[in-house]
Design a protein around this motif. Structure first.
Motif, PDB file in Angstrom:
ATOM      1  N   GLY A  60     -14.769 -24.978  10.314  1.00  0.00           N
ATOM      2  CA  GLY A  60     -14.042 -24.041  11.167  1.00  0.00           C
ATOM      3  C   GLY A  60     -13.020 -23.251  10.374  1.00  0.00           C
ATOM      4  O   GLY A  60     -12.900 -23.379   9.152  1.00  0.00           O
ATOM      5  N   GLY A  61     -12.270 -22.458  11.099  1.00  0.00           N
ATOM      6  CA  GLY A  61     -11.254 -21.609  10.490  1.00  0.00           C
ATOM      7  C   GLY A  61     -10.015 -22.382  10.084  1.00  0.00           C
ATOM      8  O   GLY A  61      -9.895 -23.583  10.314  1.00  0.00           O
ATOM      9  N   THR A  62      -9.078 -21.678   9.489  1.00  0.00           N
ATOM     10  CA  THR A  62      -7.845 -22.273   9.001  1.00  0.00           C
ATOM     11  C   THR A  62      -7.100 -23.002  10.107  1.00  0.00           C
ATOM     12  O   THR A  62      -6.836 -22.441  11.171  1.00  0.00           O
ATOM     13  N   GLY A  63      -6.798 -24.288   9.848  1.00  0.00           N
ATOM     14  CA  GLY A  63      -6.025 -25.090  10.792  1.00  0.00           C
ATOM     15  C   GLY A  63      -6.825 -25.688  11.930  1.00  0.00           C
ATOM     16  O   GLY A  63      -6.280 -26.393  12.769  1.00  0.00           O
ATOM     17  N   ALA A  64      -8.119 -25.421  11.978  1.00  0.00           N
ATOM     18  CA  ALA A  64      -8.933 -25.858  13.115  1.00  0.00           C
ATOM     19  C   ALA A  64      -9.289 -27.345  13.043  1.00  0.00           C
ATOM     20  O   ALA A  64      -9.597 -27.881  11.988  1.00  0.00           O
ATOM     21  N   PHE A  65      -9.228 -27.988  14.206  1.00  0.00           N
ATOM     22  CA  PHE A  65      -9.790 -29.316  14.439  1.00  0.00           C
ATOM     23  C   PHE A  65     -10.076 -29.346  15.932  1.00  0.00           C
ATOM     24  O   PHE A  65      -9.246 -29.760  16.738  1.00  0.00           O
ATOM     25  N   GLU A  66     -11.240 -28.808  16.281  1.00  0.00           N
ATOM     26  CA  GLU A  66     -11.606 -28.600  17.684  1.00  0.00           C
ATOM     27  C   GLU A  66     -12.735 -29.566  18.046  1.00  0.00           C
ATOM     28  O   GLU A  66     -13.671 -29.726  17.268  1.00  0.00           O
ATOM     29  N   VAL A  74     -12.611 -30.139  24.567  1.00  0.00           N
ATOM     30  CA  VAL A  74     -11.727 -31.172  25.118  1.00  0.00           C
ATOM     31  C   VAL A  74     -10.476 -31.375  24.268  1.00  0.00           C
ATOM     32  O   VAL A  74      -9.511 -31.977  24.726  1.00  0.00           O
ATOM     33  N   PHE A  75     -10.491 -30.872  23.034  1.00  0.00           N
ATOM     34  CA  PHE A  75      -9.300 -30.977  22.194  1.00  0.00           C
ATOM     35  C   PHE A  75      -9.249 -29.800  21.235  1.00  0.00           C
ATOM     36  O   PHE A  75     -10.258 -29.419  20.657  1.00  0.00           O
ATOM     37  N   SER A  76      -8.036 -29.269  21.046  1.00  0.00           N
ATOM     38  CA  SER A  76      -7.834 -28.173  20.111  1.00  0.00           C
ATOM     39  C   SER A  76      -6.540 -28.399  19.333  1.00  0.00           C
ATOM     40  O   SER A  76      -5.452 -28.407  19.911  1.00  0.00           O
ATOM     41  N   LYS A  77      -6.677 -28.600  18.030  1.00  0.00           N
ATOM     42  CA  LYS A  77      -5.490 -28.715  17.175  1.00  0.00           C
ATOM     43  C   LYS A  77      -4.741 -27.388  17.141  1.00  0.00           C
ATOM     44  O   LYS A  77      -3.519 -27.369  17.039  1.00  0.00           O
ATOM     45  N   GLY A  81      -1.363 -28.626  17.952  1.00  0.00           N
ATOM     46  CA  GLY A  81      -0.595 -28.768  16.730  1.00  0.00           C
ATOM     47  C   GLY A  81      -0.781 -30.085  15.987  1.00  0.00           C
ATOM     48  O   GLY A  81      -0.209 -30.285  14.941  1.00  0.00           O
ATOM     49  N   GLY A  82      -1.573 -30.997  16.524  1.00  0.00           N
ATOM     50  CA  GLY A  82      -1.794 -32.282  15.861  1.00  0.00           C
ATOM     51  C   GLY A  82      -3.239 -32.697  16.000  1.00  0.00           C
ATOM     52  O   GLY A  82      -4.094 -31.889  16.351  1.00  0.00           O
ATOM     53  N   PHE A  83      -3.496 -33.972  15.733  1.00  0.00           N
ATOM     54  CA  PHE A  83      -4.841 -34.524  15.844  1.00  0.00           C
ATOM     55  C   PHE A  83      -4.917 -35.431  17.066  1.00  0.00           C
ATOM     56  O   PHE A  83      -3.905 -35.996  17.486  1.00  0.00           O
TER      57      PHE A  83
END
Length: 115
Positions: A60-66, A74-77, A81-83
């Motif tokens: 994914g893109g910069t900073g992504a943890f989706e 159901v979750f988007s960093k 802002g976190g995990f």
């Protein structure tokens, strides 16, 4: 067509959810950000609880943890802002396995910060 008993025993024992039955998870993460280790840790914990679950990773893109379960985010960093906490993801998978509506995970553990 084979009539072997092993093929017929598809249903889980009463009170148990078949591990990963019909649940598909997609985790999109930023590899240059160093999030692959977090993905692998989370995937391992999920596979431990649900050995038959389908987990796919995408860069994914910069900073992504989706995280998507059955196509639903159901979750988007990027939003939180976190995990995610493992227990929250496991609960979401349990709900999806039972056909219950999914809710967005809003709890998150802060990303590691080097002081």
């Amino acid at each position: 067509m084979s009539g072997e008993p092993e093929e017929l025993s598809v249903a889980p024992p009463p009170g148990e959810v078949e591990p990963g039955s019909g649940v598909r998870i997609v985790v999109e993460y930023c590899e240059p950000c160093g999030f692959e280790a977090t993905y692998l840790e989370l995937a391992s914990a999920v596979k431990e609880q649900y050995p038959g679950i389908e987990i796919e990773s995408r860069l994914g893109g910069t900073g992504a943890f989706e995280i998507e379960i059955n196509g639903q985010l159901v979750f988007s960093k990027l939003e939180n802002g976190g995990f995610p906490y493992e227990k929250d993801l496991i609960e979401a998978i349990r709900r999806a396995s039972n056909g219950e509506p999914l809710e967005k995970i809003t709890n998150s553990r802060p990303p590691c910060t080097i002081l």
